[in-house]
Write a protein that holds these residues in place. Structure first.
Motif, PDB file in Angstrom:
ATOM      1  N   CYS A  10       3.853  -1.979   2.960  1.00  0.00           N
ATOM      2  CA  CYS A  10       4.292  -0.623   2.606  1.00  0.00           C
ATOM      3  C   CYS A  10       4.480   0.222   3.865  1.00  0.00           C
ATOM      4  O   CYS A  10       5.415   1.025   3.943  1.00  0.00           O
ATOM      5  CB  CYS A  10       3.290   0.047   1.673  1.00  0.00           C
ATOM      6  SG  CYS A  10       3.281  -0.622   0.004  1.00  0.00           S
ATOM      7  N   ASN A  13       7.685   0.027   5.229  1.00  0.00           N
ATOM      8  CA  ASN A  13       8.696   0.575   4.310  1.00  0.00           C
ATOM      9  C   ASN A  13       9.321  -0.490   3.401  1.00  0.00           C
ATOM     10  O   ASN A  13      10.498  -0.402   3.046  1.00  0.00           O
ATOM     11  CB  ASN A  13       9.773   1.338   5.092  1.00  0.00           C
ATOM     12  CG  ASN A  13      10.349   2.467   4.268  1.00  0.00           C
ATOM     13  OD1 ASN A  13       9.712   2.950   3.330  1.00  0.00           O
ATOM     14  ND2 ASN A  13      11.559   2.885   4.597  1.00  0.00           N
ATOM     15  N   ASP A  14       8.518  -1.481   3.021  1.00  0.00           N
ATOM     16  CA  ASP A  14       8.965  -2.540   2.107  1.00  0.00           C
ATOM     17  C   ASP A  14       8.920  -2.001   0.678  1.00  0.00           C
ATOM     18  O   ASP A  14       7.848  -1.750   0.124  1.00  0.00           O
ATOM     19  CB  ASP A  14       8.042  -3.751   2.263  1.00  0.00           C
ATOM     20  CG  ASP A  14       8.415  -4.928   1.371  1.00  0.00           C
ATOM     21  OD1 ASP A  14       8.995  -4.709   0.282  1.00  0.00           O
ATOM     22  OD2 ASP A  14       8.100  -6.060   1.763  1.00  0.00           O
ATOM     23  N   ARG A  15      10.097  -1.782   0.086  1.00  0.00           N
ATOM     24  CA  ARG A  15      10.193  -1.181  -1.255  1.00  0.00           C
ATOM     25  C   ARG A  15       9.552  -2.058  -2.326  1.00  0.00           C
ATOM     26  O   ARG A  15       8.953  -1.556  -3.275  1.00  0.00           O
ATOM     27  CB  ARG A  15      11.652  -0.903  -1.620  1.00  0.00           C
ATOM     28  CG  ARG A  15      12.339   0.081  -0.698  1.00  0.00           C
ATOM     29  CD  ARG A  15      11.812   1.475  -0.915  1.00  0.00           C
ATOM     30  NE  ARG A  15      12.547   2.417  -0.086  1.00  0.00           N
ATOM     31  CZ  ARG A  15      12.029   3.496   0.422  1.00  0.00           C
ATOM     32  NH1 ARG A  15      10.782   3.802   0.183  1.00  0.00           N
ATOM     33  NH2 ARG A  15      12.744   4.304   1.163  1.00  0.00           N
ATOM     34  N   ALA A  17       6.989  -4.038  -1.969  1.00  0.00           N
ATOM     35  CA  ALA A  17       5.540  -3.877  -1.820  1.00  0.00           C
ATOM     36  C   ALA A  17       5.104  -2.534  -2.402  1.00  0.00           C
ATOM     37  O   ALA A  17       4.063  -2.443  -3.061  1.00  0.00           O
ATOM     38  CB  ALA A  17       5.136  -3.982  -0.350  1.00  0.00           C
ATOM     39  N   GLN A  18       5.900  -1.491  -2.167  1.00  0.00           N
ATOM     40  CA  GLN A  18       5.574  -0.174  -2.726  1.00  0.00           C
ATOM     41  C   GLN A  18       5.564  -0.223  -4.248  1.00  0.00           C
ATOM     42  O   GLN A  18       4.660   0.322  -4.887  1.00  0.00           O
ATOM     43  CB  GLN A  18       6.578   0.875  -2.235  1.00  0.00           C
ATOM     44  CG  GLN A  18       6.419   1.224  -0.783  1.00  0.00           C
ATOM     45  CD  GLN A  18       7.496   2.182  -0.289  1.00  0.00           C
ATOM     46  OE1 GLN A  18       8.544   2.349  -0.912  1.00  0.00           O
ATOM     47  NE2 GLN A  18       7.237   2.807   0.858  1.00  0.00           N
ATOM     48  N   TYR A  22       2.403   0.433  -6.601  1.00  0.00           N
ATOM     49  CA  TYR A  22       2.534   1.449  -7.657  1.00  0.00           C
ATOM     50  C   TYR A  22       2.103   0.866  -9.002  1.00  0.00           C
ATOM     51  O   TYR A  22       1.314   1.464  -9.728  1.00  0.00           O
ATOM     52  CB  TYR A  22       3.974   1.958  -7.724  1.00  0.00           C
ATOM     53  CG  TYR A  22       4.214   2.897  -8.891  1.00  0.00           C
ATOM     54  CD1 TYR A  22       3.874   4.240  -8.804  1.00  0.00           C
ATOM     55  CD2 TYR A  22       4.749   2.426 -10.080  1.00  0.00           C
ATOM     56  CE1 TYR A  22       4.069   5.098  -9.876  1.00  0.00           C
ATOM     57  CE2 TYR A  22       4.949   3.281 -11.161  1.00  0.00           C
ATOM     58  CZ  TYR A  22       4.612   4.611 -11.052  1.00  0.00           C
ATOM     59  OH  TYR A  22       4.800   5.453 -12.114  1.00  0.00           O
ATOM     60  N   PHE A  55       2.880   7.247  -0.072  1.00  0.00           N
ATOM     61  CA  PHE A  55       3.794   6.403   0.687  1.00  0.00           C
ATOM     62  C   PHE A  55       4.299   7.113   1.944  1.00  0.00           C
ATOM     63  O   PHE A  55       4.536   6.472   2.962  1.00  0.00           O
ATOM     64  CB  PHE A  55       4.944   5.915  -0.188  1.00  0.00           C
ATOM     65  CG  PHE A  55       4.507   4.906  -1.226  1.00  0.00           C
ATOM     66  CD1 PHE A  55       3.653   3.868  -0.907  1.00  0.00           C
ATOM     67  CD2 PHE A  55       4.945   5.017  -2.537  1.00  0.00           C
ATOM     68  CE1 PHE A  55       3.237   2.945  -1.855  1.00  0.00           C
ATOM     69  CE2 PHE A  55       4.536   4.098  -3.503  1.00  0.00           C
ATOM     70  CZ  PHE A  55       3.683   3.058  -3.159  1.00  0.00           C
TER      71      PHE A  55
END
Length: 180
Positions: A10, A13-15, A17-18, A22, A55
């Motif tokens: 995250c 900035n790995d979407r 992983a985010q 979440y 984030f």
């Protein structure tokens, strides 16, 4: 995948992983927000704002506490901020001069259920309600509560004792049928 690895992804900035992070935490954090806000739409808004902030600030996550504890603090703060902005009023208190003895007796009569206790906590004034809820329901200590609410530890202890006293009176009224 381990939480720390997920957090590191995250931070990069790995979407995906985010999204995974979440999904792992959204239900639990929604429940935290609901305990404060009592409205699912408001709780959903606060939840989204909390994840956005998490984030955005994930570089500040050092791993000293679990990611869940770090995120929970953001949700609690966002919930309280939401309630404060909704009421748009501030009460200045100087309770630092008071000495308060800790009282760990939190026994409640058997005839009173958790729903009645939560409703009674909600009816406390904000200055007591937040401290009582953070201490009893969320499990924070006075140092953490002082940090979250931007008050002294002494003020936290004072408000807890006063809030507890009011809560006991409300619950006593319920037990004896003198409450509304």
């Amino acid at each position: 995948m381990f939480h720390l690895e997920l957090v590191e992804r995250c931070k990069a900035n790995d979407r995906k992983a985010q999204l995974k992070l979440y999904r792992q935490y959204c239900d639990g954090m929604f429940c935290v927000a609901m305990r404060f806000l009592k409205n699912s739409d408001d709780a959903e808004d606060v939840l989204q704002e909390s994840f956005i902030k998490a984030f955005q600030k994930i570089e500040q996550f050092s791993g000293e506490v679990t990611f869940g504890a770090w995120l929970k603090r953001i949700v609690v703060n966002k919930s309280i901020d939401f309630l404060k902005s909704k009421r748009e009023r501030t009460v200045a208190l100087d309770e630092g001069y008071m000495h308060v003895a800790d009282d760990d007796n939190w026994d409640v009569d058997e005839g009173i259920d958790i729903g009645e206790i939560k409703k009674s906590i909600d009816s406390l004034s904000d200055k007591y309600k937040y401290v009582v809820q953070l201490f009893l329901v969320e499990g924070y200590d006075h140092n953490e509560i002082a940090e979250i609410l931007n008050i002294s530890e002494t003020a936290s202890r004072t408000r807890l004792v006063r809030g507890k006293g009011q809560l006991k009176e409300l619950l006593k009224d319920l037990k004896y049928g003198t409450g509304s």
